[in-house]
Design a protein around this motif. Structure first.
Motif, PDB file in Angstrom:
ATOM      1  N   GLN A 319     -13.526   1.058   9.677  1.00 11.87           N
ATOM      2  CA  GLN A 319     -12.243   0.399   9.441  1.00 11.87           C
ATOM      3  C   GLN A 319     -11.871   0.409   7.959  1.00 11.87           C
ATOM      4  N   MET A 320     -12.854   0.262   7.094  1.00 14.41           N
ATOM      5  CA  MET A 320     -12.563   0.326   5.662  1.00 14.41           C
ATOM      6  C   MET A 320     -12.066   1.714   5.265  1.00 14.41           C
ATOM      7  N   VAL A 321     -12.696   2.749   5.814  1.00 19.09           N
ATOM      8  CA  VAL A 321     -12.250   4.108   5.511  1.00 19.09           C
ATOM      9  C   VAL A 321     -10.846   4.339   6.068  1.00 19.09           C
ATOM     10  N   GLU A 322     -10.542   3.770   7.234  1.00 14.95           N
ATOM     11  CA  GLU A 322      -9.188   3.882   7.772  1.00 14.95           C
ATOM     12  C   GLU A 322      -8.175   3.273   6.800  1.00 14.95           C
ATOM     13  N   CYS A 323      -8.507   2.130   6.234  1.00 16.50           N
ATOM     14  CA  CYS A 323      -7.635   1.511   5.231  1.00 16.50           C
ATOM     15  C   CYS A 323      -7.564   2.378   3.976  1.00 16.50           C
ATOM     16  N   GLY A 324      -8.696   2.933   3.564  1.00 15.02           N
ATOM     17  CA  GLY A 324      -8.714   3.783   2.386  1.00 15.02           C
ATOM     18  C   GLY A 324      -7.893   5.048   2.556  1.00 15.02           C
ATOM     19  N   GLU A 325      -7.943   5.632   3.751  1.00 16.37           N
ATOM     20  CA  GLU A 325      -7.124   6.824   4.015  1.00 16.37           C
ATOM     21  C   GLU A 325      -5.639   6.487   3.923  1.00 16.37           C
ATOM     22  N   ARG A 329      -3.041   8.184   1.212  1.00 13.59           N
ATOM     23  CA  ARG A 329      -1.779   8.842   1.588  1.00 13.59           C
ATOM     24  C   ARG A 329      -0.605   8.255   0.820  1.00 13.59           C
ATOM     25  N   GLU A 330      -0.531   6.942   0.779  1.00 11.06           N
ATOM     26  CA  GLU A 330       0.614   6.291   0.134  1.00 11.06           C
ATOM     27  C   GLU A 330       0.608   6.519  -1.373  1.00 11.06           C
ATOM     28  N   LEU A 331      -0.531   6.329  -2.000  1.00 10.99           N
ATOM     29  CA  LEU A 331      -0.597   6.475  -3.448  1.00 10.99           C
ATOM     30  C   LEU A 331      -0.396   7.924  -3.868  1.00 10.99           C
ATOM     31  N   ALA A 333       1.509   9.935  -2.484  1.00  7.40           N
ATOM     32  CA  ALA A 333       2.946  10.196  -2.357  1.00  7.40           C
ATOM     33  C   ALA A 333       3.761   9.424  -3.386  1.00  7.40           C
ATOM     34  N   GLY A 334       3.075   8.678  -4.266  1.00  9.00           N
ATOM     35  CA  GLY A 334       3.771   7.941  -5.311  1.00  9.00           C
ATOM     36  C   GLY A 334       4.290   6.589  -4.884  1.00  9.00           C
ATOM     37  N   ARG A 335       3.808   6.094  -3.740  1.00  9.16           N
ATOM     38  CA  ARG A 335       4.250   4.788  -3.257  1.00  9.16           C
ATOM     39  C   ARG A 335       3.158   3.744  -3.477  1.00  9.16           C
ATOM     40  N   PRO A 336       3.510   2.524  -3.864  1.00  9.60           N
ATOM     41  CA  PRO A 336       2.481   1.498  -4.083  1.00  9.60           C
ATOM     42  C   PRO A 336       1.807   1.100  -2.778  1.00  9.60           C
ATOM     43  N   TYR A 337       0.531   0.813  -2.864  1.00 10.88           N
ATOM     44  CA  TYR A 337      -0.225   0.361  -1.695  1.00 10.88           C
ATOM     45  C   TYR A 337      -1.417  -0.427  -2.219  1.00 10.88           C
ATOM     46  N   PRO A 338      -1.252  -1.738  -2.412  1.00  9.72           N
ATOM     47  CA  PRO A 338      -2.247  -2.530  -3.144  1.00  9.72           C
ATOM     48  C   PRO A 338      -3.469  -2.936  -2.325  1.00  9.72           C
ATOM     49  N   PHE A 339      -4.250  -1.947  -1.901  1.00  8.10           N
ATOM     50  CA  PHE A 339      -5.526  -2.195  -1.236  1.00  8.10           C
ATOM     51  C   PHE A 339      -6.568  -2.385  -2.329  1.00  8.10           C
ATOM     52  N   ALA A 461      -1.809  12.605  -7.716  1.00  5.43           N
ATOM     53  CA  ALA A 461      -1.003  11.605  -8.426  1.00  5.43           C
ATOM     54  C   ALA A 461      -1.744  11.115  -9.662  1.00  5.43           C
ATOM     55  N   PRO A 462      -1.908  11.957 -10.682  1.00  6.81           N
ATOM     56  CA  PRO A 462      -2.642  11.531 -11.878  1.00  6.81           C
ATOM     57  C   PRO A 462      -1.991  10.349 -12.578  1.00  6.81           C
ATOM     58  N   GLU A 463      -0.684  10.147 -12.349  1.00  8.29           N
ATOM     59  CA  GLU A 463       0.000   9.019 -12.994  1.00  8.29           C
ATOM     60  C   GLU A 463      -0.516   7.675 -12.505  1.00  8.29           C
ATOM     61  N   PHE A 464      -1.153   7.647 -11.333  1.00 10.35           N
ATOM     62  CA  PHE A 464      -1.711   6.396 -10.821  1.00 10.35           C
ATOM     63  C   PHE A 464      -2.689   5.777 -11.806  1.00 10.35           C
ATOM     64  N   PHE A 465      -3.435   6.618 -12.514  1.00 14.51           N
ATOM     65  CA  PHE A 465      -4.493   6.131 -13.388  1.00 14.51           C
ATOM     66  C   PHE A 465      -3.988   5.731 -14.765  1.00 14.51           C
ATOM     67  N   ARG A 466      -2.699   5.864 -14.995  1.00 15.05           N
ATOM     68  CA  ARG A 466      -2.167   5.506 -16.311  1.00 15.05           C
ATOM     69  C   ARG A 466      -1.766   4.041 -16.393  1.00 15.05           C
ATOM     70  N   ASN A 467      -1.654   3.366 -15.263  1.00 12.47           N
ATOM     71  CA  ASN A 467      -1.217   1.962 -15.255  1.00 12.47           C
ATOM     72  C   ASN A 467      -2.133   1.132 -14.369  1.00 12.47           C
ATOM     73  N   PRO A 468      -3.393   0.949 -14.787  1.00 13.90           N
ATOM     74  CA  PRO A 468      -4.330   0.201 -13.954  1.00 13.90           C
ATOM     75  C   PRO A 468      -3.947  -1.257 -13.834  1.00 13.90           C
TER      76      PRO A 468
END
Length: 482
Positions: A319-325, A329-331, A333-339, A461-468
Motif C-alpha cells: 500500500q505504501m508503494v501504491e501511494c508512492g507510485e 506520477r503527479e510530481l 507531471a509537475g503537479r503537487p502531491y504532498p505525500f 522533474a528536476p525542479e522538484f528538488f529546488r524547493n524542498p
C-alpha cells in the motif's frame, strides 16, 4: 563507470578515525551496495554517503549474481576493484564517512514539553497511553515549562535556531500554558540571540480561535493525528459522550482556516491492522488541505491488537508503494502531491542523507516530562532506561554519550550488515526496545522503491528538488524509512 547522479553536495572528506573506537571494517558488497533498476537502466547505491551511480548492465548482473551466491567475502574487494566500484579505501579513495565511532554529544537544539499528560480522546493505538505513559494523568506546572525554555537556551549553541515542541496527551488541554510559553520563549530567545520555532502535535478537537491566531503569528509546525475519513477516524478515536472525533477535527480545520493557519500543517496517520486503504486516506487528507500527509506503522501499542506485525508488513509495503507510485506520477507531471513519506525520502536521497542513528533523540533532541525529568524523546517519557537528566540539574551528558555509543547502527545486529542501515539508522528506539525490529523487510522494500523513484523523478522533474519542504517537528524518528 559513469556517474548518473551525484547526490547533492558530497559530505566533506575527513581523516580516518582511530581504530580503537570503530566497529569492524567493511562487511562485503551485499552490505555496502545495492543494485537497482529504473526506467533509465541499472544503478548502484553505495551505502557510504548514500551515493547513486549509473551501472552498466553487465556489471549490474555480475554484481547481483556475486552477492546472491556463496563466496569468500575476502574476494569482494577484488571484484569491487575489477568493476571500478567506488567503495573502500585504497589509493585516491576517501575514508568511510561513517564508522562505528559514536557521535559526540551535540548541543541541545530541540526540546519538547509534555505540557498535558492526559487526553480528551481514547485511542487503543496511542503509544503514550493517552499521555499517561502507564502512570497517572498530570499537567506541567508553569514554572517547569519556563525552566524548560531556559534550559534549552542555556544548552543550545550560540546564535543557533532552536525548537520548542508541545506534546501530550493533548497539549491544547493546557492551552493557557502553551500561549504563555510561546510568549516567554520568544522574549527569552530574542535576549539570548536564538531564533525560536515551535511545534505542536494535536488531535485538533479542542482548538480555539486564539490558538489559531497564535499558530499564525509565530513560526509553528502543527501535526494533526488523522486516521481516515469519518468512519475510519471514529473507529480508532473514541470521543467522550459518543461524539464524532472526526467532526470535531473538521471543525478544528475550519477554525484554522478562519483565524490563522500555521506555517506548516501536516497530518500523521498511525497505521494499524484496522486502517483502511492507504491511498484513499492519503487523498482524503490532501483533500482536507494539509500541507503534508504521512503514514507511520503502529509497532508498539498498549493493546497489541493495534500493532502491525511481521505478517502484516507485507500488505503495508504494498500500500505504501501504491501511494508512492501515485506521488511519482503527479510530481513527475509537475503537479503537487504532498505525500510526506515520499517527499522526505526524495529530499534525503538528493542531499546524500546518511546517518548512524534513526533520529536526534538523546542527541540534539530531548523531551521534558510534566515533573521536569529529561528523556531521550517524547515517546520515551518516564522510561528509566532513557532518562537523560532533569531540567533542574541539566542534561546528563554521560547518559547521552552512553546512549549514542550503545545505539550506533554499526554496532547493532543485524543492522550493521544491512545495505539500508544509514538511511534507516536502526529503527525507532521506542519500538525496538518493545518489539524488536519486525519491519526490516518493509523498510528495505520501501527504500528500494524510493531509490528507483528518485532516479525517475530526478529525470522527469528536476525542479522538484529546488524547493524542498521540510517539517520542523522535533524528534521525528526515522522518517525516511517510513
Amino acid at each position: 563507470m559513469s556517474v548518473l547522479l551525484q547526490i547533492g553536495r558530497r559530505p566533506p572528506e575527513r581523516e580516518p578515525r582511530p581504530a580503537s573506537g570503530a566497529a569492524p571494517g567493511p562487511l562485503g558488497l551485499d552490505a555496502e551496495t545495492r543494485v537497482f533498476r529504473s526506467a533509465h537502466g541499472a544503478h548502484l547505491f553505495v551505502a557510504d554517503g548514500s551515493r547513486i551511480y549509473d551501472l552498466p548492465e553487465e556489471a549490474a548482473d555480475r554484481l547481483e549474481r556475486w552477492t546472491a551466491a556463496a563466496h569468500d567475502p575476502a574476494q569482494d574487494a577484488d571484484l569491487a576493484a575489477g568493476l571500478g566500484l567506488p567503495l573502500w579505501g585504497g589509493a585516491g579513495m576517501p575514508a568511510p564517512r561513517i564508522d562505528g565511532t559514536p557521535a559526540a554529544v551535540p548541543p541541545l537544539s530541540s526540546l519538547s514539553l509534555n505540557v498535558m499528560q492526559a487526553c480528551n480522546l481514547s485511542c487503543g493505538h496511542c503509544y503514550a497511553d493517552e499521555g499517561r505513559f502507564g502512570g497517572s494523568a498530570r499537567a506541567m506546572p508553569r514554572e517547569t515549562a519556563f525552566a524548560a525554555v531556559d534550559r534549552l537556551l542555556a544548552e543550545a549553541a550560540p546564535d543557533a535556531a532552536v525548537v520548542v515542541g508541545f506534546m501530550g496527551g493533548e497539549p491544547l488541554l493546557a492551552r493557557d500554558l502553551v500561549h504563555e510559553v510561546v510568549a516567554y520563549a520568544t522574549r527569552a530567545g530574542a535576549a539570548t540571540g536564538h531564533a525560536v520555532r515551535f511545534a505542536l502535535t494535536t488531535n485538533l478537537t479542542t482548538v480555539r480561535p486564539a490558538d489559531a491566531e497564535l499558530f499564525a503569528a509565530h513560526p509553528f509546525t502543527v501535526a494533526v493525528s488523522l486516521d481516515g475519513d469519518r468512519a475510519g477516524h471514529d473507529a480508532l478515536r473514541r470521543a467522550p459522550g459518543g461524539g464524532s472525533a472526526y467532526e470535531r477535527l473538521r471543525a478544528g480545520l475550519e477554525v484554522l482556516e478562519r483565524h490563522g493557519r500555521p506555517r506548516h500543517l501536516s497530518a500523521r496517520v498511525s497505521v494499524t491492522p484496522y486502517t483502511g486503504r492507504l491511498l484513499d486516506i492519503l487523498e482524503h487528507g490532501i483533500g482536507l488541505g494539509f500541507d503534508e500527509v504521512g503514514f507511520a506503522a503502529v509497532v508498539s501499542a498498549p493493546d497489541p491488537a493495534y500493532e502491525i506485525g511481521t505478517d502484516t508488513f507485507t500488505g503495508f509495503l504494498q500500500q505504501m508503494v501504491e501511494c508512492g507510485e501515485a506521488a511519482l506520477r503527479e510530481l513527475a507531471a509537475g503537479r503537487p502531491y504532498p505525500f510526506g513519506n515520499f517527499q522526505t525520502a526524495m529530499y534525503e536521497l538528493h542531499t546524500g542523507g546518511h546517518r548512524p542513528y534513526p533520529c536526534g533523540a538523546g542527541a540534539g533532541y530531548l523531551s521534558a516530562s510534566a515533573e521536569g525529568g529529561l528523556y531521550a524523546c517524547h515517546r520515551l517519557v518516564d522510561d528509566p532506561a532513557f532518562a537523560m537528566g532533569s531540567l533542574a540539574q541539566g542534561p546528563d551528558q554521560g547518559a547521552r554519550a552512553a546512549h549514542l555509543a550503545a545505539r550506533h547502527v554499526d554496532r547493532a545486529e543485524p543492522c550493521r550488515s544491512c545495505w539500508a542501515r544509514y538511511l534507516c539508522g536502526g529503527g525507532c528506539y521506542h519500538e525496538v526496545t518493545r518489539r524488536g525490529r519486525p519491519g526490516c523487510d518493509y523498510i528495505r522494500g520501501w527504500l528500494a522503491f524510493c531509490l528507483r523513484a528518485y532516479v525517475e523523478l530526478s529525470q522527469a522533474a528536476p525542479e522538484f528538488f529546488r524547493n524542498p519542504t521540510a517539517s520542523d517537528l522535533p524528534g521525528d524518528p526515522a522518517a525516511l524509512a517510513r
